[in-house]
Motif scaffolding. Sequence first.
Motif, mmCIF file in Angstrom:
data_model
loop_
_atom_site.group_PDB
_atom_site.id
_atom_site.type_symbol
_atom_site.label_atom_id
_atom_site.label_comp_id
_atom_site.label_asym_id
_atom_site.label_seq_id
_atom_site.Cartn_x
_atom_site.Cartn_y
_atom_site.Cartn_z
ATOM 1 N N THR A 855 0.845 -1.195 0.000
ATOM 2 C CA THR A 855 0.000 0.000 0.000
ATOM 3 C C THR A 855 0.879 1.242 0.000
ATOM 4 O OG1 THR A 855 -1.693 -1.173 1.249
ATOM 5 C CG2 THR A 855 -1.808 1.244 1.219
ATOM 6 N N PRO A 856 0.770 2.104 -1.021
ATOM 7 C CA PRO A 856 1.614 3.308 -1.055
ATOM 8 C C PRO A 856 1.363 4.190 0.166
ATOM 9 C CG PRO A 856 0.544 2.950 -3.176
ATOM 10 C CD PRO A 856 -0.104 2.012 -2.208
ATOM 11 N N SER A 857 2.441 4.676 0.755
ATOM 12 C CA SER A 857 2.343 5.559 1.919
ATOM 13 C C SER A 857 3.578 6.426 1.978
ATOM 14 C CB SER A 857 2.213 4.736 3.210
ATOM 15 O OG SER A 857 3.414 4.018 3.450
ATOM 16 N N GLU A 858 3.550 7.378 2.866
ATOM 17 C CA GLU A 858 4.713 8.257 3.029
ATOM 18 C C GLU A 858 5.929 7.453 3.480
ATOM 19 O OE1 GLU A 858 3.942 11.567 5.533
ATOM 20 O OE2 GLU A 858 5.926 12.453 5.268
ATOM 21 N N ASP A 859 5.686 6.413 4.313
ATOM 22 C CA ASP A 859 6.790 5.604 4.827
ATOM 23 C C ASP A 859 7.527 4.861 3.723
ATOM 24 O OD1 ASP A 859 5.002 4.721 7.882
ATOM 25 O OD2 ASP A 859 6.276 6.452 7.389
ATOM 26 N N ASN A 860 6.809 4.413 2.687
ATOM 27 C CA ASN A 860 7.489 3.699 1.592
ATOM 28 C C ASN A 860 7.622 4.557 0.344
ATOM 29 O OD1 ASN A 860 4.967 3.585 0.272
ATOM 30 N ND2 ASN A 860 4.485 1.579 1.164
ATOM 31 N N ASN A 861 7.571 5.888 0.551
ATOM 32 C CA ASN A 861 7.751 6.842 -0.552
ATOM 33 C C ASN A 861 6.728 6.631 -1.665
ATOM 34 O OD1 ASN A 861 10.292 8.208 0.381
ATOM 35 N ND2 ASN A 861 11.051 6.104 0.239
ATOM 36 N N TYR A 862 5.501 6.222 -1.230
ATOM 37 C CA TYR A 862 4.359 6.074 -2.135
ATOM 38 C C TYR A 862 4.634 5.074 -3.258
ATOM 39 C CZ TYR A 862 2.939 10.239 0.391
ATOM 40 O OH TYR A 862 2.624 11.122 1.380
ATOM 41 N N GLN A 863 5.354 4.004 -2.898
ATOM 42 C CA GLN A 863 5.654 2.954 -3.872
ATOM 43 C C GLN A 863 4.595 1.864 -3.818
ATOM 44 O OE1 GLN A 863 8.267 3.160 -6.090
ATOM 45 N NE2 GLN A 863 8.511 5.211 -5.187
ATOM 46 N N SER A 864 4.147 1.406 -4.982
ATOM 47 C CA SER A 864 3.117 0.367 -5.072
ATOM 48 C C SER A 864 3.706 -1.035 -5.004
ATOM 49 C CB SER A 864 2.322 0.524 -6.373
ATOM 50 O OG SER A 864 1.679 1.774 -6.427
ATOM 51 N N TYR A 865 5.013 -1.176 -5.283
ATOM 52 C CA TYR A 865 5.663 -2.478 -5.295
ATOM 53 C C TYR A 865 6.908 -2.436 -4.423
ATOM 54 C CZ TYR A 865 2.676 -3.401 -9.318
ATOM 55 O OH TYR A 865 1.610 -3.554 -10.137
ATOM 56 N N LYS A 866 7.148 -3.534 -3.712
ATOM 57 C CA LYS A 866 8.278 -3.592 -2.798
ATOM 58 C C LYS A 866 9.600 -3.641 -3.542
ATOM 59 C CE LYS A 866 7.844 -5.866 1.041
ATOM 60 N NZ LYS A 866 7.745 -6.927 2.081
ATOM 61 N N PHE A 867 9.606 -4.260 -4.753
ATOM 62 C CA PHE A 867 10.864 -4.454 -5.467
ATOM 63 C C PHE A 867 10.911 -3.691 -6.789
ATOM 64 C CE2 PHE A 867 12.238 -7.477 -2.453
ATOM 65 C CZ PHE A 867 11.154 -8.267 -2.101
ATOM 66 N N ASP A 868 10.097 -2.678 -6.933
ATOM 67 C CA ASP A 868 10.085 -1.859 -8.160
ATOM 68 C C ASP A 868 9.931 -0.402 -7.727
ATOM 69 O OD1 ASP A 868 8.215 -2.000 -11.327
ATOM 70 O OD2 ASP A 868 9.833 -0.703 -10.631
ATOM 71 N N TYR A 869 11.067 0.238 -7.469
ATOM 72 C CA TYR A 869 11.069 1.614 -6.938
ATOM 73 C C TYR A 869 11.132 2.600 -8.102
ATOM 74 C CZ TYR A 869 12.167 5.627 -4.009
ATOM 75 O OH TYR A 869 12.130 6.841 -3.375
ATOM 76 N N ARG A 870 10.174 3.543 -8.109
ATOM 77 C CA ARG A 870 10.118 4.540 -9.181
ATOM 78 C C ARG A 870 10.066 5.930 -8.567
ATOM 79 N NH1 ARG A 870 6.423 1.938 -13.884
ATOM 80 N NH2 ARG A 870 6.988 -0.233 -13.561
ATOM 81 N N PHE A 871 10.879 6.847 -9.099
ATOM 82 C CA PHE A 871 10.899 8.210 -8.582
ATOM 83 C C PHE A 871 9.559 8.886 -8.873
ATOM 84 C CE2 PHE A 871 11.867 12.692 -8.321
ATOM 85 C CZ PHE A 871 12.755 12.757 -7.260
ATOM 86 N N LYS A 872 9.013 9.550 -7.873
ATOM 87 C CA LYS A 872 7.695 10.159 -7.991
ATOM 88 C C LYS A 872 7.802 11.660 -8.239
ATOM 89 C CE LYS A 872 5.705 6.246 -6.996
ATOM 90 N NZ LYS A 872 4.967 5.486 -8.037
ATOM 91 N N LYS A 873 6.789 12.201 -8.903
ATOM 92 C CA LYS A 873 6.694 13.646 -9.046
ATOM 93 C C LYS A 873 6.546 14.273 -7.670
ATOM 94 C CE LYS A 873 4.579 13.644 -13.641
ATOM 95 N NZ LYS A 873 3.395 14.046 -14.433
ATOM 96 N N ALA A 874 7.132 15.447 -7.499
ATOM 97 C CA ALA A 874 7.168 16.088 -6.189
ATOM 98 C C ALA A 874 5.767 16.225 -5.601
ATOM 99 C CB ALA A 874 7.826 17.469 -6.302
ATOM 100 N N GLY A 875 5.614 15.707 -4.376
ATOM 101 C CA GLY A 875 4.364 15.871 -3.656
ATOM 102 C C GLY A 875 3.221 15.014 -4.157
ATOM 103 N N THR A 876 3.497 14.013 -5.037
ATOM 104 C CA THR A 876 2.428 13.184 -5.592
ATOM 105 C C THR A 876 2.847 11.715 -5.525
ATOM 106 O OG1 THR A 876 3.184 13.030 -7.900
ATOM 107 C CG2 THR A 876 2.021 15.036 -7.249
#
Length: 994
Positions: A855-876
């Motif tokens: 579940t995307p959250s501030e703690d996991n930098n709003y990532q939907s996958y544990k092993f697929d990290y993608r840089f997010k647009k600022a504040g989104t």
Amino acid sequence: MKKLTAMLAAVAVMTGISCQTVTFAAFNDVADNNPYRKAITTLSKLSVINGFEDGTFKPDNSVTRAEFSTLVVNMLNLQDQSYSNYTFADSSEHWAKNYIQTGYNLGIIAGFEDGTFRPDEPVTYEQALKMIDCTLGYDSLAQNRGGWPTGYIQQASELGLDKNVSGVTYKDNAPRGIVAQTLYNALEVEMYESNGYSWVKTEKTLLNDYLKVKELKGTLVGVEDTVTADCTHNLLEGEMDIKSSSGEEYVITYTSMTENVSDIKKYLGNTITVYYRQPTSKDQRMLVIIDDETTKNTAYELRYDEIDSYSNNTLKYFEDNSSKAKTLKFKEEDFTVRYNGKLVDEKDSVPVKNKANNTIENVSRDRALELWLNPDTDYSIYGTVKLTDSSNNSAINMIQIFDYQTMVAYAAPSTSDYRVTDKLVTGNSLLLDPQAANYTYTITKNGEEIPATSIAANDVILYAESLDQSVLTLLVSNKNVKGSISSMSSDGKTMNIGGTSYEVSPKCVSYVKDKHGKDLKSGVSGTFYLDALGTAVFATVEQTAVAPYAYIANAYLAENEDGKAYLSVYSTSTSGNVSSYPVKDKVKFNGSTINSELVLDKLEASSSYANPDEDLASKIYGANKTVNITPYSQPARITIKNGTITEIVTMEADELQSQNEDNEKLVRCKELDQYRYSSNGFVLDNKTAFTVNSSTIVLCPPADRSQRDKYAKKTPSGAFSSGDSYYVEAYDINSSKVAGLVILYGSDGTLTKVKKDTDFSVVAKLPETTYDDETDKSIHQLELFAGTASAAKVWKTFDDKEFRDVQVGDVIQFSYDSDQFAQERINNIRYADIEEILDGKTYDGKKFNWQEEQTPSEDNNYQSYKFDYRFKKAGTDEDEIYNSTSLGSVPYSRACMYNVSQVLLDDKKLYVTKNGFDSNEDLDDSDYEEINIQSSTKIVRMNDSGDEISKFVQDTTTPLTINDFKDAKNYGINCSKILVCSSKGNAKLIVIYQ
């Protein structure tokens, strides 16, 4: 239409694909320089011939005699014939037997002497010519010339059937490209028909009378209610108007081809070739196709200041700020000139205006072009020029000129008279009556069409009036630039504000002189209103003289001058370092006049409100750094006249105020904090706290305020980069949230934050504790692989607790200060999570499955996958995307775990997938991704003991390469498990974990 559809379906047998009435695409194997491209493209768009499912036409392939017989019979609309007896025994069971028999009955084909037709043999070029001769009714004429084969060849040549055909002998098999060219040549040949007694020539053609299609080349002058000045028809919905070269207009209904008006409007003003169907003269013309492949328009759009010269049908212009002029040549004759929306006839006498004295001179069209298109003359245009090469033959055949005049709206026009009054020139006005019968107009404001009543006060208007005054074209702009002129060209035509150069019109110079009594020059501040071409046309100038911002480094009493007060000041109004100035005996201090000997006490009091960086020194300047200030250090406004300080303005209170627009005060509006800079705004807690513009002063005091040569003044554009964070405080914020003064603290003022271009780092070794001489304490240091670097780099940590728990193999990112201390760690992918999967943890019933969701959250930098990290647009929670011409839309920055499905050594490419292995140890790699191994891609691995990341093959000093990956194709479940760190879709760092 039913007959045509049936015909096309039959023709499709030859091409191997099904036909549709209107479906055209350029064939990927028919290049622009293919001599048969026009014929292939036109016949394809007319659906006479077609290509293959893979998008090719195969122009060099042969055509069978049966296929060619089918083509010519279909072109005569005789495809529905059937027979019980067939002339040729070898064709009686053939799929084309009815076409062959029809062709025989019509005298188009004769067969061979042995009584066969040989339907599946390739048709030769001479056979194809003979059949077309007969299809067109020229059999008897060919017989009179000698018959087969010479007579038919001669007859075909006379008819032009061999036009543009080369590279083939008559006895060669006829390739598809040459078949297309020959059929294309036959489309408009006048046919012979039998009248019962003899064969007579008619005006019938295959195109007009059998395909029921007519060809028209001309300029599209109207689409529904969007028309050019050359359109004389009131078009209905679904109608278009094409004006031919003879001047005749053709209204055509386009809805038979498309319901989308934008498909047609995009050609407005262009010369195009269309094919339309009109069974009888009483019927509507129905559009079949627009031939945008064989009728190409190359357009050049130029501003007035990009034109170098024009003479002898040749225009020279500059492109992309190049100093070398390029050349465009006009068609020698019969090119079209449109001036301000209307056609200028070559035979007309053209009235041209001398803009210096407003006199009119009547000249020829060619002379008018020379006067309009040669810069720096009294006749040269101010506007735009569009040149069109509609034949794509490097010769311009249409030029559209818009020559604008300028005015500024005094007020919005009313509905009572629709008159716009000029603010700059007394008595000048424009009447924009929408009901006027003797003229039409279009108004565009900032790119959108508007009614006259949407023009507002102070809008800058460019208007172009046709020579007969029947058409007005208006470009309206409400754009302006605020700031101080930093420089002015010697001729007064160009000014620079905030690092940007602007043209200045003479009207602007005159208005400022007349209205404000000032000359436009360096140092003048105001609001400058720009026209649609970016020229300043009118301005309002600031009148109040304000004391410039400064920074007081120190103050003292000169003993050898009887205790005279001096201030050491860095002034933004002068260049150089800190200088010492005497204070006037009676000096203005915060609005009151006091004796100079009282100045030091007052400065010491106001200094207590300043220097907030003392409390944040370690964060701003680095670990264990301090701030060295004097009792008088502070920002101020200071006026210096003749080398003496005459006025001082300081802060009078420590409280923040939301805004201050009083130039005789200095007020802190935003306290010192670390703000993120984005598009002229400073963001704190996800809200824009204040903004800056080109007028904002940025002052940079050093940590040691006694360093007189370390002070600096910057512009916002020179001081700040979007996405970075800065320790700043803001003063004198106005009602528009723009700060007058920003104080930037820090040796370079920045903490380099994690952003989309920041490399992912992989922990190579466990953190080590070491003694740091500069900070005089024990610190942690990390050894990391990052990006494409050839070796691991060692980083010191700002806070040893922050990085104490990292593991070898962790993927992280972090910020760092000017002393290269790492801080603000971001965990991208933890090795502990990877290790669980490597040790056998399953997800969704599969081993080595890297698709685990979260579940995307501030703690996991709003990532939907544990092993697929993608840089997010600022504040989104939206991925930052990079659009690549070769890769399409890809994540801008990504770190992702994969199983290697296949290694392609020759292509230097990996096929990888996040999918796991099922209970049968099978891997579903249907949705694989491609990873290109470039020369710059760095490959490292986790060693067998799991305590180090290395760039070498185990127990060697041999660098890892693509040869060291194991794929599932050969190794099954024991394939390599890898982490790919990519930027803009390109792999930069790959870690082999197993």
